[in-house]
Write a protein that holds these residues in place. Structure first.
Motif, PDB file in Angstrom:
ATOM      1  N   ASP A 188      13.150  59.607 -32.536  1.00 39.96           N
ATOM      2  CA  ASP A 188      14.319  58.977 -33.054  1.00 39.96           C
ATOM      3  C   ASP A 188      12.312  57.299 -33.805  1.00 39.96           C
ATOM      4  OD1 ASP A 188      12.925  58.164 -30.791  1.00 39.96           O
ATOM      5  OD2 ASP A 188      13.936  56.264 -30.137  1.00 39.96           O
ATOM      6  N   LYS A 189      11.587  58.097 -33.282  1.00 42.39           N
ATOM      7  CA  LYS A 189       9.970  57.106 -33.720  1.00 42.39           C
ATOM      8  C   LYS A 189       9.756  58.666 -34.381  1.00 42.39           C
ATOM      9  CE  LYS A 189      10.178  54.120 -29.950  1.00 42.39           C
ATOM     10  NZ  LYS A 189       9.594  54.287 -28.686  1.00 42.39           N
ATOM     11  N   PHE A 190       9.639  60.135 -34.364  1.00 42.85           N
ATOM     12  CA  PHE A 190       8.547  60.337 -35.255  1.00 42.85           C
ATOM     13  C   PHE A 190      10.063  61.994 -35.423  1.00 42.85           C
ATOM     14  CE2 PHE A 190       6.008  58.515 -31.539  1.00 42.85           C
ATOM     15  CZ  PHE A 190       5.140  58.085 -32.925  1.00 42.85           C
ATOM     16  N   GLY A 191      10.567  61.355 -35.803  1.00 41.81           N
ATOM     17  CA  GLY A 191      11.012  62.729 -35.867  1.00 41.81           C
ATOM     18  C   GLY A 191      11.714  63.455 -37.624  1.00 41.81           C
ATOM     19  N   GLY A 210       3.062  48.212 -31.306  1.00 45.93           N
ATOM     20  CA  GLY A 210       2.628  48.463 -29.991  1.00 45.93           C
ATOM     21  C   GLY A 210       5.192  48.666 -29.488  1.00 45.93           C
ATOM     22  N   ASP A 211       5.835  49.092 -30.688  1.00 45.09           N
ATOM     23  CA  ASP A 211       7.320  49.427 -30.654  1.00 45.09           C
ATOM     24  C   ASP A 211       7.456  50.595 -30.922  1.00 45.09           C
ATOM     25  OD1 ASP A 211       6.034  49.033 -33.104  1.00 45.09           O
ATOM     26  OD2 ASP A 211       8.035  48.431 -34.571  1.00 45.09           O
ATOM     27  N   VAL A 212       6.423  51.251 -31.249  1.00 45.29           N
ATOM     28  CA  VAL A 212       5.941  52.505 -31.400  1.00 45.29           C
ATOM     29  C   VAL A 212       5.144  53.236 -30.849  1.00 45.29           C
ATOM     30  CG1 VAL A 212       6.445  54.690 -33.315  1.00 45.29           C
ATOM     31  CG2 VAL A 212       7.777  52.565 -33.627  1.00 45.29           C
ATOM     32  N   TYR A 213       4.933  54.167 -30.496  1.00 40.65           N
ATOM     33  CA  TYR A 213       4.035  54.467 -29.727  1.00 40.65           C
ATOM     34  C   TYR A 213       3.848  56.548 -29.369  1.00 40.65           C
ATOM     35  CZ  TYR A 213       5.223  53.183 -25.291  1.00 40.65           C
ATOM     36  OH  TYR A 213       6.122  52.224 -24.543  1.00 40.65           O
ATOM     37  N   PRO A 214       2.891  57.091 -29.100  1.00 41.32           N
ATOM     38  CA  PRO A 214       3.145  58.362 -28.517  1.00 41.32           C
ATOM     39  C   PRO A 214       2.477  58.204 -27.108  1.00 41.32           C
ATOM     40  CG  PRO A 214       0.410  58.460 -29.222  1.00 41.32           C
ATOM     41  CD  PRO A 214       0.994  57.065 -29.704  1.00 41.32           C
ATOM     42  N   ILE A 215       3.328  59.309 -26.633  1.00 34.14           N
ATOM     43  CA  ILE A 215       3.509  59.530 -24.943  1.00 34.14           C
ATOM     44  C   ILE A 215       2.630  60.838 -24.669  1.00 34.14           C
ATOM     45  CG2 ILE A 215       5.589  57.676 -25.311  1.00 34.14           C
ATOM     46  CD1 ILE A 215       7.195  61.013 -24.473  1.00 34.14           C
ATOM     47  N   ALA A 217      -0.753  63.778 -23.947  1.00 31.65           N
ATOM     48  CA  ALA A 217      -1.999  63.653 -24.731  1.00 31.65           C
ATOM     49  C   ALA A 217      -2.711  63.812 -26.273  1.00 31.65           C
ATOM     50  CB  ALA A 217      -2.514  64.723 -23.486  1.00 31.65           C
ATOM     51  N   VAL A 218      -1.533  64.592 -26.548  1.00 30.33           N
ATOM     52  CA  VAL A 218      -2.194  65.599 -27.622  1.00 30.33           C
ATOM     53  C   VAL A 218      -2.400  64.050 -28.509  1.00 30.33           C
ATOM     54  CG1 VAL A 218      -2.376  67.350 -30.246  1.00 30.33           C
ATOM     55  CG2 VAL A 218      -2.100  67.445 -27.508  1.00 30.33           C
ATOM     56  N   GLY A 219      -1.283  63.166 -28.810  1.00 32.61           N
ATOM     57  CA  GLY A 219      -0.814  62.230 -29.644  1.00 32.61           C
ATOM     58  C   GLY A 219      -1.583  60.749 -28.971  1.00 32.61           C
ATOM     59  N   LYS A 220      -1.887  60.478 -27.828  1.00 31.78           N
ATOM     60  CA  LYS A 220      -1.961  60.139 -28.000  1.00 31.78           C
ATOM     61  C   LYS A 220      -3.665  60.233 -28.245  1.00 31.78           C
ATOM     62  CE  LYS A 220      -0.673  58.746 -23.304  1.00 31.78           C
ATOM     63  NZ  LYS A 220      -0.249  58.563 -22.317  1.00 31.78           N
ATOM     64  N   CYS A 221      -4.431  61.377 -28.356  1.00 34.21           N
ATOM     65  CA  CYS A 221      -6.175  61.803 -29.215  1.00 34.21           C
ATOM     66  C   CYS A 221      -5.628  61.168 -30.405  1.00 34.21           C
ATOM     67  CB  CYS A 221      -6.311  62.837 -28.444  1.00 34.21           C
ATOM     68  SG  CYS A 221      -6.545  63.663 -26.356  1.00 34.21           S
TER      69      CYS A 221
END
Length: 254
Positions: A188-191, A210-215, A217-221
């Protein structure tokens, strides 16, 4: 002769190009203040609590500004023949004025303001009327500053375009990377890349709602890399324009 003299005075006061003094004429200064005040009243009227509590006051102010701008419109229409640079007849000169885009917008606002039963929301038109301030300022005290700003942006346009290109590349990279890493986990956010672009924009500009963020480890990097890159990309146009202004001011002092 007295009528022509009066028309010349009105034209000089209303047309910035005809005013020979510094800055804006006294009448145009009043009109700028009235435009700002009318816009403020229109903005306040969109708040339901204020619109209900001060309905009478807001309506009276709206009508007052409407009458003021109606008189100004008629005065411009009457005196515009003094600006006849094409050798047209007074009638054709006035028709040319009436059919100009700014005059059409002004007339629409005046009609809708003075005919309340139309109940038409003209907030967008009122905001367009703010552009008249820029038109007046173009020949007033702000003209020199506006020319300086235009000159700086024009002289640094290539550097600014390169910065814009880098930012666009980083946006597409960040959105594509998060789509590849997080698309299946948060569809729904990164589709899709367009969906991920919203995250890329708020991250690259360092806003971070802050409404959309990766969860993952690779996404956070990837998010950390995009955020750090955003700090530099946001600072680059500021530095480019600051250097341009510094050069322009130094050249003027020579």
């Amino acid at each position: 002769m007295a009528k022509k003299r009066l028309r010349e005075i009105v034209h000089t006061q209303l047309d910035p190009g005809a005013w020979r003094g510094r800055g804006l004429s006294p009448v145009n200064k009043v009109l700028v203040a009235a435009i700002l005040a009318a816009t403020l009243v229109a903005i306040l009227a969109t708040e339901p609590v204020l619109a209900k509590t001060y309905a009478g006051v807001l309506t009276a102010l709206e009508l007052g500004f409407g009458v003021l701008f109606a008189f100004e419109y008629l005065a411009r229409l009457w005196s515009v023949v003094e600006r006849n640079q094409l050798g047209l007849s007074p009638l054709k000169t006035r028709i040319r004025f009436v059919l100009s885009p700014p005059a059409i917008v002004d007339l629409l606002i005046i009609i809708i303001t003075l005919v309340p039963f139309l109940a038409i929301n003209v907030m967008a038109l009122r905001l367009v009327r703010l552009l008249r301030i820029l038109r007046l300022a173009k020949l007033g005290r702000m003209s020199e500053a506006l020319r300086l700003l235009y000159g700086v942006v024009s002289s640094r346009r290539y550097e600014l375009l390169v910065t814009l290109g880098l930012a666009a590349t980083m946006l597409i990279f960040g959105a594509s990377a998060l789509y590849w890493v997080e698309g299946d986990i948060q569809p729904d956010k990164f589709g899709s890349v367009p969906r991920a672009l919203w995250w890329a924009v708020i991250t690259l500009t360092t806003i971070g709602y802050g409404d959309v963020y990766p969860i993952t480890a690779v996404g956070k990097c990837i998010a950390g890399f995009v955020a750090i890159a955003g700090i530099g990309l946001i600072a680059m146009p500021t530095g480019i324009l600051a250097a341009g202004f510094s050069d322009a001011v130094r050249d003027r002092k020579r």
